[in-house]
Design a protein around this motif. Sequence first.
Motif, PDB file in Angstrom:
ATOM      1  N   ARG A   1       6.091  -2.367   0.262  1.00 50.81           N
ATOM      2  CA  ARG A   1       4.971  -3.075   0.886  1.00 50.81           C
ATOM      3  C   ARG A   1       5.254  -3.224   2.372  1.00 50.81           C
ATOM      4  O   ARG A   1       6.335  -3.624   2.773  1.00 50.81           O
TER       5      ARG A   1
ATOM      6  N   ASP B   1       3.342  -3.967   6.519  1.00 54.74           N
ATOM      7  CA  ASP B   1       2.209  -4.498   7.281  1.00 54.74           C
ATOM      8  C   ASP B   1       1.819  -3.516   8.382  1.00 54.74           C
ATOM      9  O   ASP B   1       2.659  -2.852   8.984  1.00 54.74           O
TER      10      ASP B   1
ATOM     11  N   GLY C   1      -1.176  -3.115  11.750  1.00 51.53           N
ATOM     12  CA  GLY C   1      -2.187  -3.778  12.558  1.00 51.53           C
ATOM     13  C   GLY C   1      -2.888  -2.799  13.477  1.00 51.53           C
ATOM     14  O   GLY C   1      -2.322  -1.778  13.880  1.00 51.53           O
TER      15      GLY C   1
ATOM     16  N   THR D   1      -3.974  -6.526  -0.608  1.00 54.05           N
ATOM     17  CA  THR D   1      -3.477  -6.009   0.659  1.00 54.05           C
ATOM     18  C   THR D   1      -4.364  -6.394   1.840  1.00 54.05           C
ATOM     19  O   THR D   1      -4.241  -5.836   2.918  1.00 54.05           O
ATOM     20  N   GLY D   2      -5.236  -7.351   1.655  1.00 55.17           N
ATOM     21  CA  GLY D   2      -6.205  -7.706   2.688  1.00 55.17           C
ATOM     22  C   GLY D   2      -5.644  -8.411   3.903  1.00 55.17           C
ATOM     23  O   GLY D   2      -6.321  -8.513   4.930  1.00 55.17           O
ATOM     24  N   SER D   3      -4.421  -8.901   3.827  1.00 57.16           N
ATOM     25  CA  SER D   3      -3.843  -9.579   4.988  1.00 57.16           C
ATOM     26  C   SER D   3      -2.383  -9.176   5.136  1.00 57.16           C
ATOM     27  O   SER D   3      -1.751  -8.709   4.203  1.00 57.16           O
ATOM     28  N   SER D   4      -1.864  -9.380   6.349  1.00 53.60           N
ATOM     29  CA  SER D   4      -0.455  -9.076   6.615  1.00 53.60           C
ATOM     30  C   SER D   4       0.370 -10.341   6.430  1.00 53.60           C
ATOM     31  O   SER D   4      -0.166 -11.436   6.243  1.00 53.60           O
TER      32      SER D   4
ATOM     33  N   THR E   1      -7.415  -6.275  13.635  1.00 57.80           N
ATOM     34  CA  THR E   1      -7.236  -6.545  12.206  1.00 57.80           C
ATOM     35  C   THR E   1      -5.796  -6.235  11.839  1.00 57.80           C
ATOM     36  O   THR E   1      -5.102  -5.514  12.560  1.00 57.80           O
ATOM     37  N   SER E   2      -5.363  -6.764  10.733  1.00 54.27           N
ATOM     38  CA  SER E   2      -4.076  -6.365  10.167  1.00 54.27           C
ATOM     39  C   SER E   2      -4.163  -6.546   8.659  1.00 54.27           C
ATOM     40  O   SER E   2      -4.971  -7.320   8.160  1.00 54.27           O
ATOM     41  N   HIS E   3      -3.353  -5.794   7.986  1.00 54.82           N
ATOM     42  CA  HIS E   3      -3.332  -5.861   6.529  1.00 54.82           C
ATOM     43  C   HIS E   3      -1.992  -5.347   6.033  1.00 54.82           C
ATOM     44  O   HIS E   3      -1.176  -4.867   6.810  1.00 54.82           O
ATOM     45  N   SER E   4      -1.787  -5.431   4.742  1.00 54.04           N
ATOM     46  CA  SER E   4      -0.600  -4.858   4.113  1.00 54.04           C
ATOM     47  C   SER E   4      -0.993  -3.552   3.452  1.00 54.04           C
ATOM     48  O   SER E   4      -2.155  -3.334   3.117  1.00 54.04           O
ATOM     49  N   GLY E   5      -0.029  -2.715   3.263  1.00 52.73           N
ATOM     50  CA  GLY E   5      -0.235  -1.486   2.524  1.00 52.73           C
ATOM     51  C   GLY E   5       0.905  -1.332   1.539  1.00 52.73           C
ATOM     52  O   GLY E   5       1.939  -1.992   1.672  1.00 52.73           O
TER      53      GLY E   5
END
Length: 171
Positions: free
Chosen positions: A74, A76, A78, A110-113, A139-143
Amino acid sequence: SMTSSAFVRGARERGARLLAGAEVTYIRTAGGRVTGVDTTRGSIDAPVVVNAAGAWAGRVAALAGLEIPLTVWRHDTGYLGVPAGVPRPIPVLVGLEDDNQMGGSPDRPTGSSAADFHGRAAERIVRRVPGLIDGTFRTSHSGQDGLTAPDQRPMLGPAGPKGFYLDCGHS
């Protein structure tokens, strides 16, 4: 991305079809050979199945009777808003590899970091490109992706029943 679109277009020109949003739930075999897959959107007869499922590749491999050395990774990411005074082109996508989580479910949201991602990333970005001090995170998120252990090298090639191939662990 343009690369993904080109691969899909090339595959379609050769007779493939994309079934978006379908989760493989079963890999059918007969006589030690792949005969198709069952998915959440129906069944597909196929003499070849390629496991390119990223973070879910371990689950898909298990459906073919394989246990592969893949861990969920996982991370993050941005997207930056670049100040007008910064010369272009510059990368606008950033990510960090430290403090990433290993293991866990690939189904996590995964909608946020991570809460401290912006601060950690901003400090490093400004150190490398000082003109971005007035930039913003749009924006930022997790993958999540699959990472092989212990060597972090991808798994490519035939494995398990005839007609089953691995194309995973690229991160």
